[in-house]
Design a protein around this motif. Structure first.
Motif, short mmCIF file in Angstrom:
data_model
loop_
_atom_site.label_atom_id
_atom_site.label_comp_id
_atom_site.label_asym_id
_atom_site.label_seq_id
_atom_site.Cartn_x
_atom_site.Cartn_y
_atom_site.Cartn_z
N MET A 56 0.84 -1.20 0.00
CA MET A 56 0.00 0.00 0.00
C MET A 56 0.88 1.25 0.00
SD MET A 56 -3.16 -0.72 -0.27
CE MET A 56 -4.20 0.57 0.42
N PRO A 57 0.33 2.41 -0.39
CA PRO A 57 1.14 3.63 -0.50
C PRO A 57 1.98 3.94 0.73
CG PRO A 57 -1.01 3.99 -1.49
CD PRO A 57 -1.05 2.62 -0.89
N LYS A 58 1.44 3.73 1.92
CA LYS A 58 2.18 4.04 3.15
C LYS A 58 3.51 3.32 3.21
CE LYS A 58 1.72 3.93 8.19
NZ LYS A 58 0.85 3.54 9.34
N ALA A 59 3.56 2.10 2.66
CA ALA A 59 4.80 1.31 2.69
C ALA A 59 5.70 1.61 1.50
CB ALA A 59 4.46 -0.18 2.73
N ILE A 60 5.14 1.67 0.29
CA ILE A 60 6.00 1.78 -0.89
C ILE A 60 6.52 3.20 -1.12
CG2 ILE A 60 4.96 -0.20 -2.04
CD1 ILE A 60 3.33 1.70 -3.74
N LYS A 61 5.90 4.21 -0.49
CA LYS A 61 6.40 5.58 -0.66
C LYS A 61 7.84 5.70 -0.16
CE LYS A 61 4.50 8.75 1.90
NZ LYS A 61 3.48 9.57 2.59
N ASN A 62 8.25 4.82 0.74
CA ASN A 62 9.60 4.88 1.31
C ASN A 62 10.66 4.32 0.37
OD1 ASN A 62 8.66 5.97 3.81
ND2 ASN A 62 8.04 3.92 4.44
N ILE A 63 10.24 3.57 -0.65
CA ILE A 63 11.23 2.98 -1.56
C ILE A 63 11.29 3.69 -2.91
CG2 ILE A 63 11.14 0.72 -0.45
CD1 ILE A 63 9.44 -0.27 -2.81
N VAL A 64 10.64 4.87 -3.02
CA VAL A 64 10.70 5.63 -4.27
C VAL A 64 12.15 5.89 -4.70
CG1 VAL A 64 10.20 7.87 -5.33
CG2 VAL A 64 8.41 6.66 -4.08
N PRO A 65 13.04 6.35 -3.79
CA PRO A 65 14.43 6.59 -4.23
C PRO A 65 15.13 5.33 -4.74
CG PRO A 65 14.00 7.64 -2.10
CD PRO A 65 12.83 6.75 -2.38
N ASP A 66 14.82 4.18 -4.13
CA ASP A 66 15.46 2.93 -4.56
C ASP A 66 14.93 2.48 -5.92
OD1 ASP A 66 17.03 2.49 -2.13
OD2 ASP A 66 15.10 2.17 -1.17
N ILE A 67 13.62 2.63 -6.13
CA ILE A 67 13.06 2.29 -7.45
C ILE A 67 13.63 3.23 -8.51
CG2 ILE A 67 10.95 2.17 -8.84
CD1 ILE A 67 9.42 1.42 -6.31
N GLU A 68 13.74 4.51 -8.17
CA GLU A 68 14.29 5.48 -9.12
C GLU A 68 15.73 5.15 -9.49
OE1 GLU A 68 14.25 10.26 -9.88
OE2 GLU A 68 14.27 9.56 -7.80
N SER A 69 16.50 4.72 -8.52
CA SER A 69 17.88 4.32 -8.80
C SER A 69 17.92 3.14 -9.77
CB SER A 69 18.58 3.95 -7.48
OG SER A 69 19.90 3.52 -7.72
N ILE A 70 17.03 2.17 -9.58
CA ILE A 70 16.96 1.03 -10.50
C ILE A 70 16.59 1.49 -11.90
CG2 ILE A 70 15.71 -1.11 -11.02
CD1 ILE A 70 15.41 -1.53 -7.99
N ALA A 71 15.61 2.41 -11.99
CA ALA A 71 15.17 2.92 -13.29
C ALA A 71 16.29 3.66 -14.01
CB ALA A 71 13.95 3.83 -13.11
N ILE A 72 16.99 4.53 -13.29
CA ILE A 72 18.09 5.31 -13.88
C ILE A 72 19.17 4.38 -14.41
CG2 ILE A 72 19.96 6.92 -13.36
CD1 ILE A 72 18.00 8.29 -11.38
N ASN A 73 19.58 3.43 -13.59
CA ASN A 73 20.64 2.50 -14.00
C ASN A 73 20.20 1.63 -15.17
OD1 ASN A 73 22.34 3.47 -11.99
ND2 ASN A 73 21.70 1.94 -10.49
N SER A 74 18.94 1.21 -15.16
CA SER A 74 18.43 0.37 -16.24
C SER A 74 18.48 1.10 -17.56
CB SER A 74 16.99 -0.06 -15.95
OG SER A 74 16.92 -0.87 -14.80
N LEU A 75 17.98 2.33 -17.61
CA LEU A 75 17.94 3.09 -18.85
C LEU A 75 19.35 3.44 -19.32
CD1 LEU A 75 14.89 5.42 -18.12
CD2 LEU A 75 14.98 3.53 -19.75
N GLU A 76 20.22 3.78 -18.38
CA GLU A 76 21.59 4.12 -18.75
C GLU A 76 22.30 2.94 -19.42
OE1 GLU A 76 24.71 6.46 -19.46
OE2 GLU A 76 22.86 7.15 -18.52
N SER A 77 21.99 1.73 -18.96
CA SER A 77 22.64 0.54 -19.52
C SER A 77 22.12 0.19 -20.91
CB SER A 77 22.43 -0.66 -18.58
OG SER A 77 21.08 -1.10 -18.61
N LEU A 78 20.98 0.76 -21.30
CA LEU A 78 20.35 0.39 -22.57
C LEU A 78 20.66 1.36 -23.70
CD1 LEU A 78 16.77 -0.55 -21.24
CD2 LEU A 78 18.76 -2.04 -21.55
N GLN A 79 21.02 2.58 -23.37
CA GLN A 79 21.14 3.61 -24.40
C GLN A 79 22.28 3.29 -25.37
OE1 GLN A 79 23.37 6.49 -24.85
NE2 GLN A 79 24.91 5.66 -23.43
N GLY A 80 22.03 3.65 -26.63
CA GLY A 80 23.06 3.50 -27.65
C GLY A 80 23.10 2.16 -28.34
#
Length: 386
Positions: A56-80
């Protein structure tokens, strides 16, 4: 097979107790017979409460920075380079799933978990012939090894005696009284439910945005507006939970993708007794399939249903006509997490990257969910590059 909103409501909501979830026996063996999908009644209600507590939102709102880090790293590894969008989105959603289930505790076993789970996944839709050399046999061996790895993680977690807000922590609560086997079955089930479906949605989003430049521009402007607002307030560049609530256009794109692509085309139920509905008899023991795709693509429910039009979600759809996560007590308890990881990835994708779809774009394949042909091959590049 039922394709009216009224019949779907009967089966999934008002008389859900008369229609039990049902899956092929081989699927139960592979995921684990104690997994939430295969049950109803008190045990199902208990598991659903525990999953919701972690997702639920109360729990997952705390992992937004960790999910964002996964997203950033994932996209960076795919470009080009030329990529299979679906396969790469599966890696992203798998990593988010592990984070939401184990927090940081899975890092020691990440590669072992991945190796075993991928073998299990390859055999999931194979013929259930348990002979050496078959995909099913390999998958069942991987399933046993996966259970052993999970047992080690559970044992380590018990030794730490910390309070964890992730899914494993919810399952292992002092008052929950779940066995290690029940916990393992449900963890494997959640990985299965969280990975391919969300990856499929992300793949379709890239396709629909690529085919609809005006929609892509509107989403990009919304996301860039969020970044400008953060800079003006001196809040830095990292997203917060509050930022994800400021994305109405992007949210409508997700909703329209869920409707148009209808990843979950139908679900299985079985009548536990004779049921009559509008003059029809559904005999005890008969399988009942609510056809979500038919409901989502009926012109009675959505005008011009084959057209991709996020603006249709500026107003709420009619009741029981939009069920991308199912409905009733068996609806997906992880839908908030799925929407969050999609919003975060789309934010970074549209603000930092451009992509070109490669090859024919009209074909559909099934694996088992409907996907663009060949998993949507694309070339991804930084907007700042030439």
């Amino acid at each position: 097979m039922i394709s009216s909103p009224e019949a779907a409501k009967l089966v999934l909501v008002t008389k859900a107790h008369l229609f039990k979830p049902t899956f092929p026996a081989s699927k139960e063996r592979m995921l684990g017979k104690q997994a939430i999908f295969f049950h109803q009644g008190e045990y199902h209600a208990k598991l659903r409460k525990l999953v919701l507590r972690a997702f639920m939102p109360k729990a997952i709102k705390n992992i937004v920075p960790d999910i964002e880090s996964i997203a950033i790293n994932s996209l960076e590894s795919l470009q080009g380079r030329l990529i299979n969008t679906y396969q790469e989105m599966k890696t992203y959603t798998y990593n988010v799933a592990l984070l939401s289930i184990f927090g940081k505790d899975e890092m020691l076993y990440r590669e072992d978990l991945k190796r075993c789970y991928f073998v299990l996944e390859m055999g999931y839709n194979s013929m259930p012939i348990n002979l050496p050399g078959t995909l099913f046999h390999k998958a069942m061996k991987a399933r046993k090894e996966l259970a052993k790895i999970l047992a080690k993680i559970i044992s380590l977690r018990r030794e730490t005696e910390h309070n964890h807000t992730d899914l494993l922590g919810s399952f292992m609560g002092d008052q929950e009284d779940l066995t290690d086997e029940q916990i393992a079955d449900n963890i494997i089930g959640v990985i299965f439910a969280a990975r391919d479906t969300t990856a499929s949605v992300l793949t379709w989003i890239l396709k629909y945005l690529g085919e609809n430049p005006s929609v892509l521009q509107a989403v990009t402007e919304e996301q860039e507006g969020i970044m400008r607002e953060k800079e003006e307030k001196g809040e830095g560049k990292m997203l917060s939970w509050a930022d994800t609530k400021k994305m109405p256009m992007t949210t409508r794109v997700i909703q329209e993708t869920l409707r148009a692509a209808s990843i979950l085309s139908f679900t299985f139920r079985e009548a536990v007794e004779d049921v009559e509905f509008e003059g029809y008899l559904i005999p005890k023991g008969w399988k009942v399939l609510p056809l979500f795709r038919n409901i989502h693509h009926s012109p009675d429910n959505f005008s011009e249903p084959e057209k991709f039009d996020p603006s249709r979600f500026e107003v709420s759809p009619k009741p029981n006509t939009f069920m991308p996560f199912g409905n009733g007590i068996h609806s997906c308890p992880g839908n908030e997490l799925a929407k969050l990881e999609i919003l975060i990835l789309v934010h970074h994708l549209t603000t930092k990257y451009r992509w070109s779809m490669m090859g024919p774009q009209n074909g559909i394949q099934y694996g088992p969910f409907a996907l663009p042909q060949n998993g949507l091959p694309i070339m991804l590049s930084h907007k700042t590059s030439s």
